[in-house]
Scaffold this active site. Structure first.
Site, PDB file in Angstrom:
ATOM      1  N   CYS A  95       0.809  -1.212   0.000  1.00  0.00           N
ATOM      2  CA  CYS A  95       0.000   0.000   0.000  1.00  0.00           C
ATOM      3  C   CYS A  95       0.859   1.287   0.000  1.00  0.00           C
ATOM      4  O   CYS A  95       1.422   1.633  -1.029  1.00  0.00           O
ATOM      5  CB  CYS A  95      -0.947  -0.055   1.186  1.00  0.00           C
ATOM      6  SG  CYS A  95      -2.393   0.995   1.014  1.00  0.00           S
ATOM      7  N   ARG A 130     -12.458   6.104  -0.894  1.00  0.00           N
ATOM      8  CA  ARG A 130     -11.434   5.081  -0.637  1.00  0.00           C
ATOM      9  C   ARG A 130     -11.927   3.738  -1.156  1.00  0.00           C
ATOM     10  O   ARG A 130     -13.135   3.481  -1.172  1.00  0.00           O
ATOM     11  CB  ARG A 130     -11.179   4.931   0.878  1.00  0.00           C
ATOM     12  CG  ARG A 130     -10.676   6.158   1.564  1.00  0.00           C
ATOM     13  CD  ARG A 130     -10.357   5.858   3.033  1.00  0.00           C
ATOM     14  NE  ARG A 130      -9.148   5.067   3.191  1.00  0.00           N
ATOM     15  CZ  ARG A 130      -7.925   5.589   3.170  1.00  0.00           C
ATOM     16  NH1 ARG A 130      -7.750   6.874   3.007  1.00  0.00           N
ATOM     17  NH2 ARG A 130      -6.874   4.825   3.322  1.00  0.00           N
ATOM     18  N   HIS A 194      -3.269  -5.500   2.796  1.00  0.00           N
ATOM     19  CA  HIS A 194      -2.873  -5.589   4.196  1.00  0.00           C
ATOM     20  C   HIS A 194      -3.375  -6.945   4.658  1.00  0.00           C
ATOM     21  O   HIS A 194      -3.933  -7.701   3.918  1.00  0.00           O
ATOM     22  CB  HIS A 194      -3.541  -4.482   5.013  1.00  0.00           C
ATOM     23  CG  HIS A 194      -3.124  -3.110   4.613  1.00  0.00           C
ATOM     24  ND1 HIS A 194      -1.912  -2.587   4.971  1.00  0.00           N
ATOM     25  CD2 HIS A 194      -3.742  -2.157   3.887  1.00  0.00           C
ATOM     26  CE1 HIS A 194      -1.816  -1.365   4.483  1.00  0.00           C
ATOM     27  NE2 HIS A 194      -2.905  -1.076   3.822  1.00  0.00           N
TER      28      HIS A 194
HETATM   29  N1  GLN Z   1      -2.240   6.665   2.605  1.00  0.00           N
HETATM   30  C1  GLN Z   1      -2.331   5.830   1.465  1.00  0.00           C
HETATM   31  C2  GLN Z   1      -3.710   5.856   0.821  1.00  0.00           C
HETATM   32  O1  GLN Z   1      -4.677   6.181   1.451  1.00  0.00           O
HETATM   33  C3  GLN Z   1      -1.925   4.410   1.807  1.00  0.00           C
HETATM   34  C4  GLN Z   1      -2.859   3.767   2.764  1.00  0.00           C
HETATM   35  C5  GLN Z   1      -2.376   2.474   3.326  1.00  0.00           C
HETATM   36  O2  GLN Z   1      -1.171   2.177   3.351  1.00  0.00           O
HETATM   37  N2  GLN Z   1      -3.301   1.698   3.840  1.00  0.00           N
HETATM   38  O3  GLN Z   1      -3.831   5.537  -0.341  1.00  0.00           O
END
Ligand code: GLN
Length: 234
Positions: A95, A130, A194
């Site tokens: 990520c 998101r 993740h």
């Molecule tokens: N901050 C980054 C995003 O929102 C990565 C998020 C993460 O590593 N879960 O895309």
């Protein structure tokens, strides 16, 4: 002779979202099964990263704030991380870590954070949105399926010499449009998973572990350990 592998946990104190450290625990666990001692150390802000000191590098995910701090420090580690990747170092980047290996990341507020450009992808901003949820993908070359959990606002577009970690069966992955999740370049594996990805996908952990071992010990025959390794997928 005791075989050993050393992991660099890049910014492990800052970039460790949703238990990404589990990737290191998984590698240690599988190493132990076959009598290989796997050790790890965090390489964080203002610390030196030397490519030849490590067999594996793990670069976890992070929130935008942590990424902005890491982005500044990465300029000092850029050359050695790029060297590690170019010299076929084994790496798993999740990520935020995945985003920072590319050219840039546009965060949720529209700030452009520079990446190190070791890989040819870039990450744009979503419009107040998101991608959150479970993802299932299939790797074209091996036919292996990988499962994971994504939570990211950035949308990543892969570039030259990058193959996806897998094609999307369910979920969004890199950008929700091109059907790709993650990226593979040389022995560097990038993903939005993740979870952590190597604990859930023993097949991928195995691939990375034995790649590192064969590189470090070219004269050792690992056939038996490879056949005996008991992996977990869930
Ligand atoms: N901050 C980054 C995003 O929102 C990565 C998020 C993460 O590593 N879960 O895309």
């Amino acid at each position: 002779m005791t075989l050993s592998l050393k992991i660099a946990h890049l910014y492990g104190d800052l970039m460790n979202t949703y238990g990404d450290i589990g990737n290191i625990i998984a590698l240690k666990y599988y190493g132990k099964q076959i009598g290989v001692e796997v050790t790890s150390e965090i390489v964080s802000l203002e610390e030196n990263f030397k490519a030849e000191d490590y067999d594996i590098a793990v670069f976890g995910g992070g929130q935008d704030f942590e990424q902005s701090v890491v982005a500044k420090d990465l300029t000092n580690k850029k050359n050695e991380i790029t060297k590690f990747i170019e010299n076929n170092g084994n790496m798993i980047a999740i990520c935020g870590g995945y985003q920072m290996l590319g050219h840039y990341y546009i965060d949720a507020d529209g700030n452009k954070l520079p990446g190190i450009g070791a890989l040819d992808h870039h990450t744009e901003q979503q419009d107040n949105h998101r991608f959150i949820g479970n993802v299932l993908i299939k790797n074209e070359e091996t036919g292996q399926e990988y499962k994971g959990f994504e939570n990211h606002q950035g949308i990543t577009f892969t570039g030259k010499d990058e193959r996806p970690l897998g094609d999307i069966i369910n979920g969004n992955g890199n950008n929700g449009t091109d059907n790709f999740e993650g990226a593979i370049y040389k022995n560097t594996y990038c993903t939005y998973f993740h979870g952590p990805v190597l604990a859930r996908n023993g097949n991928l952990a195995k691939r990375i572990l034995f790649s590192a071992l064969k590189q470090k010990y070219p004269n050792v025959d690992f056939t038996e350990s490879e056949n005996n390794l008991e992996i977990y997928q869930y």
